[in-house]
Enzyme design. Structure first.
Site, PDB file in Angstrom:
ATOM      1  N   ARG A  69       0.653  -1.277   0.422  1.00 25.69           N
ATOM      2  CA  ARG A  69       0.011   0.396   0.257  1.00 25.69           C
ATOM      3  C   ARG A  69       0.749   1.854   0.350  1.00 25.69           C
ATOM      4  O   ARG A  69       0.779   2.719  -0.219  1.00 25.69           O
ATOM      5  CB  ARG A  69      -1.235   0.145   1.246  1.00 25.69           C
ATOM      6  CG  ARG A  69      -2.545  -0.787   1.508  1.00 25.69           C
ATOM      7  CD  ARG A  69      -3.003  -1.489   2.477  1.00 25.69           C
ATOM      8  NE  ARG A  69      -2.374  -1.501   3.451  1.00 25.69           N
ATOM      9  CZ  ARG A  69      -2.225  -2.569   4.091  1.00 25.69           C
ATOM     10  NH1 ARG A  69      -3.499  -2.715   3.722  1.00 25.69           N
ATOM     11  NH2 ARG A  69      -1.889  -2.408   4.970  1.00 25.69           N
ATOM     12  N   GLU A 106       6.131  -8.918  15.498  1.00 29.21           N
ATOM     13  CA  GLU A 106       5.689  -9.608  16.462  1.00 29.21           C
ATOM     14  C   GLU A 106       5.242 -11.160  16.511  1.00 29.21           C
ATOM     15  O   GLU A 106       5.473 -12.098  17.406  1.00 29.21           O
ATOM     16  CB  GLU A 106       3.966  -9.240  16.642  1.00 29.21           C
ATOM     17  CG  GLU A 106       4.354  -7.174  16.921  1.00 29.21           C
ATOM     18  CD  GLU A 106       4.179  -5.975  15.641  1.00 29.21           C
ATOM     19  OE1 GLU A 106       3.385  -7.040  14.999  1.00 29.21           O
ATOM     20  OE2 GLU A 106       4.710  -5.596  15.610  1.00 29.21           O
TER      21      GLU A 106
END
Length: 183
Positions: A69, A106
């Site tokens: 994006r 993460e």
């Protein structure tokens, strides 16, 4: 003559009406913000890009957009300000011998790459992406482009999710966002 960019309140309303939220996507507990409706509305997208221009440094030579994006938003922003555009891709997507960086997420690790001849030394660069959340990808992108001996003028995002620590992972980097929202 071009109409003035929307005010902060007008812009927030425009973005609220053009960003769809999907709870628990792609995994439980995540609230995904889909910018597809914004991208599909030429007038709204143009208003956002025009406003975005007002929150970034004025002397940018290259906009560096992170896949995917960051490409979609960074390229029209680069065009709007008269700068070049450089893509940062996921591993294995570029020919030749791209410069790359592996970084921790993460939930694992990822690798990003940039064309080996993309940025001349001393270039004034702005890193652009759709979203600043935890800051890992932005930090890695900045680290990667700095290997080219460029001046990183800052990083700018369509959305900043407040409270997720993204800003804290980018100390000393001027940051801007078109819209900051609570997570």
């Amino acid at each position: 003559m071009t109409a003035p960019a929307p005010t902060g309140e007008q812009l927030a309303a425009l973005l609220r009406s053009h960003i769809t939220e999907y709870p628990d996507f792609p995994s439980p507990g995540v609230l995904f913000r889909d910018i597809t409706p914004l991208l599909g509305d030429a007038v709204a997208l143009r208003e956002v890009i025009r406003h975005w221009r007002s929150v970034i440094p004025q002397d940018v030579e290259y906009v560096v957009g992170t896949e995917a994006r960051g490409f979609v938003l960074g390229a029209p922003l680069a065009y709007e300000i008269g700068a070049g555009f450089v893509p940062v891709r996921k591993s294995g997507k570029l020919p030749g011998r791209p410069a790359g960086l592996t970084y921790d997420l993460e939930y694992g690790s990822a690798r990003i790459e940039i064309p080996e001849n993309a940025l001349p030394p001393g270039a004034r660069v702005l890193v652009v992406d759709d979203l600043l959340a935890t800051g890992g990808t932005a930090r890695a992108t900045i680290e990667l482009v700095r290997r080219f001996d460029v001046e990183v003028l800052g990083a700018s995002f369509l959305l900043e999710l407040e409270g997720l620590g993204g800003r804290e992972k980018l100390p000393g980097v001027p940051l801007s966002a078109v819209w900051s929202v609570p997570n």
